[in-house]
Scaffold this motif. Structure first.
Motif, PDB file in Angstrom:
ATOM      1  N   ALA A  72      25.764  54.777  38.364  1.00  0.00           N
ATOM      2  CA  ALA A  72      25.134  54.848  37.046  1.00  0.00           C
ATOM      3  C   ALA A  72      25.987  54.156  35.991  1.00  0.00           C
ATOM      4  O   ALA A  72      25.466  53.472  35.102  1.00  0.00           O
ATOM      5  N   ILE A  73      27.300  54.328  36.073  1.00  0.00           N
ATOM      6  CA  ILE A  73      28.194  53.659  35.125  1.00  0.00           C
ATOM      7  C   ILE A  73      28.128  52.148  35.309  1.00  0.00           C
ATOM      8  O   ILE A  73      28.038  51.388  34.341  1.00  0.00           O
ATOM      9  N   LEU A  74      28.138  51.708  36.552  1.00  0.00           N
ATOM     10  CA  LEU A  74      28.122  50.271  36.823  1.00  0.00           C
ATOM     11  C   LEU A  74      26.787  49.640  36.427  1.00  0.00           C
ATOM     12  O   LEU A  74      26.753  48.467  36.020  1.00  0.00           O
ATOM     13  N   GLU A  75      25.692  50.393  36.518  1.00  0.00           N
ATOM     14  CA  GLU A  75      24.409  49.881  36.035  1.00  0.00           C
ATOM     15  C   GLU A  75      24.467  49.574  34.546  1.00  0.00           C
ATOM     16  O   GLU A  75      23.953  48.557  34.081  1.00  0.00           O
ATOM     17  N   GLU A  76      25.069  50.486  33.785  1.00  0.00           N
ATOM     18  CA  GLU A  76      25.219  50.254  32.343  1.00  0.00           C
ATOM     19  C   GLU A  76      26.080  49.022  32.078  1.00  0.00           C
ATOM     20  O   GLU A  76      25.735  48.180  31.247  1.00  0.00           O
ATOM     21  N   HIS A  77      27.201  48.909  32.792  1.00  0.00           N
ATOM     22  CA  HIS A  77      28.076  47.748  32.606  1.00  0.00           C
ATOM     23  C   HIS A  77      27.323  46.452  32.895  1.00  0.00           C
ATOM     24  O   HIS A  77      27.478  45.460  32.164  1.00  0.00           O
ATOM     25  N   GLN A  78      26.517  46.462  33.951  1.00  0.00           N
ATOM     26  CA  GLN A  78      25.765  45.264  34.311  1.00  0.00           C
ATOM     27  C   GLN A  78      24.752  44.906  33.239  1.00  0.00           C
ATOM     28  O   GLN A  78      24.584  43.729  32.883  1.00  0.00           O
ATOM     29  N   PHE A  79      24.060  45.916  32.696  1.00  0.00           N
ATOM     30  CA  PHE A  79      23.075  45.682  31.634  1.00  0.00           C
ATOM     31  C   PHE A  79      23.751  45.028  30.435  1.00  0.00           C
ATOM     32  O   PHE A  79      23.242  44.047  29.873  1.00  0.00           O
ATOM     33  N   VAL A  80      24.888  45.539  30.029  1.00  0.00           N
ATOM     34  CA  VAL A  80      25.577  44.980  28.872  1.00  0.00           C
ATOM     35  C   VAL A  80      26.021  43.545  29.158  1.00  0.00           C
ATOM     36  O   VAL A  80      25.951  42.675  28.281  1.00  0.00           O
ATOM     37  N   ARG A  81      26.447  43.269  30.382  1.00  0.00           N
ATOM     38  CA  ARG A  81      26.821  41.886  30.721  1.00  0.00           C
ATOM     39  C   ARG A  81      25.605  40.959  30.652  1.00  0.00           C
ATOM     40  O   ARG A  81      25.725  39.790  30.244  1.00  0.00           O
ATOM     41  N   GLU A  82      24.432  41.457  31.032  1.00  0.00           N
ATOM     42  CA  GLU A  82      23.209  40.658  30.906  1.00  0.00           C
ATOM     43  C   GLU A  82      22.946  40.327  29.442  1.00  0.00           C
ATOM     44  O   GLU A  82      22.509  39.213  29.109  1.00  0.00           O
ATOM     45  N   VAL A  84      25.224  40.102  27.065  1.00  0.00           N
ATOM     46  CA  VAL A  84      26.241  39.116  26.665  1.00  0.00           C
ATOM     47  C   VAL A  84      25.824  37.721  27.108  1.00  0.00           C
ATOM     48  O   VAL A  84      25.990  36.738  26.370  1.00  0.00           O
ATOM     49  N   ALA A  85      25.266  37.617  28.314  1.00  0.00           N
ATOM     50  CA  ALA A  85      24.841  36.314  28.834  1.00  0.00           C
ATOM     51  C   ALA A  85      23.757  35.686  27.960  1.00  0.00           C
ATOM     52  O   ALA A  85      23.619  34.457  27.922  1.00  0.00           O
ATOM     53  N   GLN A  86      23.010  36.524  27.241  1.00  0.00           N
ATOM     54  CA  GLN A  86      21.981  36.025  26.328  1.00  0.00           C
ATOM     55  C   GLN A  86      22.506  35.912  24.891  1.00  0.00           C
ATOM     56  O   GLN A  86      21.718  35.757  23.957  1.00  0.00           O
ATOM     57  N   GLU A  87      23.828  36.017  24.745  1.00  0.00           N
ATOM     58  CA  GLU A  87      24.504  35.879  23.450  1.00  0.00           C
ATOM     59  C   GLU A  87      24.050  36.927  22.450  1.00  0.00           C
ATOM     60  O   GLU A  87      23.954  36.683  21.248  1.00  0.00           O
ATOM     61  N   ILE A  88      23.768  38.120  22.948  1.00  0.00           N
ATOM     62  CA  ILE A  88      23.441  39.259  22.095  1.00  0.00           C
ATOM     63  C   ILE A  88      24.752  39.975  21.770  1.00  0.00           C
ATOM     64  O   ILE A  88      25.565  40.222  22.672  1.00  0.00           O
ATOM     65  N   PRO A  89      25.007  40.311  20.512  1.00  0.00           N
ATOM     66  CA  PRO A  89      26.305  40.856  20.111  1.00  0.00           C
ATOM     67  C   PRO A  89      26.504  42.313  20.520  1.00  0.00           C
ATOM     68  O   PRO A  89      26.209  43.250  19.777  1.00  0.00           O
ATOM     69  N   VAL A  90      26.991  42.501  21.739  1.00  0.00           N
ATOM     70  CA  VAL A  90      27.335  43.812  22.269  1.00  0.00           C
ATOM     71  C   VAL A  90      28.778  43.754  22.757  1.00  0.00           C
ATOM     72  O   VAL A  90      29.385  42.680  22.811  1.00  0.00           O
ATOM     73  N   VAL A  91      29.335  44.894  23.136  1.00  0.00           N
ATOM     74  CA  VAL A  91      30.736  44.946  23.560  1.00  0.00           C
ATOM     75  C   VAL A  91      30.778  45.354  25.031  1.00  0.00           C
ATOM     76  O   VAL A  91      30.555  46.525  25.364  1.00  0.00           O
ATOM     77  N   PRO A  92      31.049  44.412  25.939  1.00  0.00           N
ATOM     78  CA  PRO A  92      31.026  44.717  27.370  1.00  0.00           C
ATOM     79  C   PRO A  92      32.356  45.289  27.857  1.00  0.00           C
ATOM     80  O   PRO A  92      33.408  45.094  27.241  1.00  0.00           O
ATOM     81  N   ALA A  93      32.300  45.988  28.979  1.00  0.00           N
ATOM     82  CA  ALA A  93      33.528  46.429  29.646  1.00  0.00           C
ATOM     83  C   ALA A  93      34.265  45.211  30.180  1.00  0.00           C
ATOM     84  O   ALA A  93      33.649  44.266  30.692  1.00  0.00           O
ATOM     85  N   LEU A  94      35.574  45.218  30.052  1.00  0.00           N
ATOM     86  CA  LEU A  94      36.388  44.110  30.553  1.00  0.00           C
ATOM     87  C   LEU A  94      36.403  44.132  32.081  1.00  0.00           C
ATOM     88  O   LEU A  94      36.434  45.188  32.709  1.00  0.00           O
ATOM     89  N   VAL A  95      36.388  42.958  32.658  1.00  0.00           N
ATOM     90  CA  VAL A  95      36.377  42.809  34.118  1.00  0.00           C
ATOM     91  C   VAL A  95      37.718  42.252  34.563  1.00  0.00           C
ATOM     92  O   VAL A  95      38.245  41.311  33.961  1.00  0.00           O
ATOM     93  N   ASN A  96      38.292  42.839  35.631  1.00  0.00           N
ATOM     94  CA  ASN A  96      39.594  42.356  36.108  1.00  0.00           C
ATOM     95  C   ASN A  96      39.428  41.162  37.045  1.00  0.00           C
ATOM     96  O   ASN A  96      38.310  40.661  37.251  1.00  0.00           O
ATOM     97  N   ALA A  97      40.527  40.720  37.634  1.00  0.00           N
ATOM     98  CA  ALA A  97      40.519  39.507  38.455  1.00  0.00           C
ATOM     99  C   ALA A  97      39.646  39.644  39.692  1.00  0.00           C
ATOM    100  O   ALA A  97      39.161  38.640  40.232  1.00  0.00           O
ATOM    101  N   THR A  98      39.412  40.871  40.145  1.00  0.00           N
ATOM    102  CA  THR A  98      38.572  41.072  41.335  1.00  0.00           C
ATOM    103  C   THR A  98      37.132  41.418  40.970  1.00  0.00           C
ATOM    104  O   THR A  98      36.340  41.773  41.843  1.00  0.00           O
ATOM    105  N   GLY A  99      36.795  41.332  39.668  1.00  0.00           N
ATOM    106  CA  GLY A  99      35.427  41.559  39.233  1.00  0.00           C
ATOM    107  C   GLY A  99      35.068  43.007  38.968  1.00  0.00           C
ATOM    108  O   GLY A  99      33.891  43.328  38.806  1.00  0.00           O
ATOM    109  N   ASP A 100      36.064  43.884  38.903  1.00  0.00           N
ATOM    110  CA  ASP A 100      35.801  45.310  38.690  1.00  0.00           C
ATOM    111  C   ASP A 100      35.840  45.657  37.206  1.00  0.00           C
ATOM    112  O   ASP A 100      36.736  45.234  36.477  1.00  0.00           O
ATOM    113  N   SER A 101      34.883  46.475  36.772  1.00  0.00           N
ATOM    114  CA  SER A 101      34.876  46.961  35.392  1.00  0.00           C
ATOM    115  C   SER A 101      35.111  48.463  35.311  1.00  0.00           C
ATOM    116  O   SER A 101      35.379  48.996  34.231  1.00  0.00           O
TER     117      SER A 101
END
Length: 339
Positions: A72-82, A84-101
């Motif tokens: 459920a947490i990762l679903e929210e993170h993914q939504f926010v990243r979507e 961001v990809a559309q240049e909507i001003p939201v604050v996403p969780a930071l992703v580390n070098a292995t892609g984990d948020s």
């Protein structure tokens, strides 16, 4: 009302989340703190601003155990990243070098976010409301493209029937008020059901879920001027009007004017179903029911009695009875309509 519980989160408690543990957790992600830590105003989770040695400060959110599953947490993170990809001003969780948020440290699950500055929007300004409407319309346009699979919806059951059942099963209502509260609560649920019947088959989509002015930060100037939407922790499936009605305040005429300005911007990017207007007071009532149960369910967290000393008193439940009676009357009135 109750989400799936992860076995690995059952043993940890916020009482053991010390400043040293917070610093060590962030350091385990390769971010080196200089020791400065500021606890931010949050009750559902524990949120801190941490200064780093060689980078701007970050926000660390430690998730309440036993609330959301990892999925459920990762679903929210993914939504926010979507978004961001559309240049909507939201604050996403930071992703580390292995892609984990989402990270774990000593049983605590946490995520890191860039710090976002800003002030509260001016809700009395028509241009500001139109601007907010545009970006909420864009959020909903993205939210409608997929569905959540691991997060419950905002509906009559999760925010109404389940909270009622929990409160009555756990003896929070004073005995001398139990009959009156139970009766008015049933009347409120009946009124909510009538509102949903009048609204008909309203589309459900991924929402911010808690889109009040406290979760909107406004920047005055620069390339990123305008609203920034933060804290998607309560994001769920629900009707689009859920993210609009919480921006309204004042008397009926003022709210009608505000809604008109918001929808001018909103409909530039997403179609608004007018029948959703039948749900405004129903959703407000559901939020009130959910809020009382939320406080009760967290009452064993020492932060809650300290922050909400007025809860669970005789006066509190008397006020809730009066509040629900007012909502019952409002739900039977003609719906708010843009001018």
């Amino acid at each position: 009302m109750t989400e799936q519980i992860l076995p690995e989160t059952l043993a940890v408690s916020f009482a053991d989340l010390t400043p040293d543990l917070v610093l060590d957790a962030v350091d385990s992600c390769g971010m080196h703190c200089d020791g400065r830590l500021l606890a931010l105003n949050s009750y559902e989770n524990r949120v801190y601003q941490l200064a780093l040695d060689d980078a701007p400060p970050v926000i660390a959110k430690f998730y309440r155990p036993q609330r959301w599953t990892d999925a459920a947490i990762l679903e929210e993170h993914q939504f926010v990243r979507e978004l961001v990809a559309q240049e909507i001003p939201v604050v996403p969780a930071l992703v580390n070098a292995t892609g984990d948020s989402l990270h774990q440290y000593h049983g605590y699950r946490f995520a890191l976010f860039p710090r976002q500055s800003g002030r509260a929007p001016e809700i009395g300004d028509a241009a500001t409301l139109e601007w907010l409407g545009r970006f909420i319309g864009r959020i909903h346009a993205v939210g409608a493209t997929q569905t959540y699979h691991h997060r419950p919806a905002i509906d009559q059951h999760t925010f109404g029937i389940a909270p009622r059942q929990w409160l009555l099963e756990h003896d929070f209502i004073p005995p001398d008020l139990l009959q009156a509260y139970t009766s008015v609560l049933q009347q409120a649920l009946d009124g909510i059901a009538r509102c949903y019947e009048r609204a008909g088959d309203v589309a459900m989509l991924r929402l911010h879920g808690d889109c009040h002015m406290g979760n909107v930060l406004w920047l005055e100037s620069g390339e990123q001027a305008g609203p920034h939407f933060v804290d998607f922790d309560d994001s769920r499936m629900g009707p689009g009007i859920q993210d609009l009605w919480m921006l309204l305040s004042g008397n009926r005429a003022e709210m009608q004017s505000q809604l008109t300005d918001i929808l001018v911007g909103y409909e530039d990017f997403f179609d608004f179903e007018p029948r959703q207007l039948h749900l405004i007071e129903a959703l407000r009532t559901l939020r009130l029911l959910h809020y009382s149960a939320w406080l009760a369910q967290r009452w064993d967290d020492p932060a809650f009695p300290a922050a909400f000393p007025w809860f669970n008193s005789q006066r509190y439940w008397q006020d809730r009875i009066l509040e629900l009676r007012e909502q019952i009357a409002l739900m039977d009135e003609a719906p708010l309509w843009p001018v």
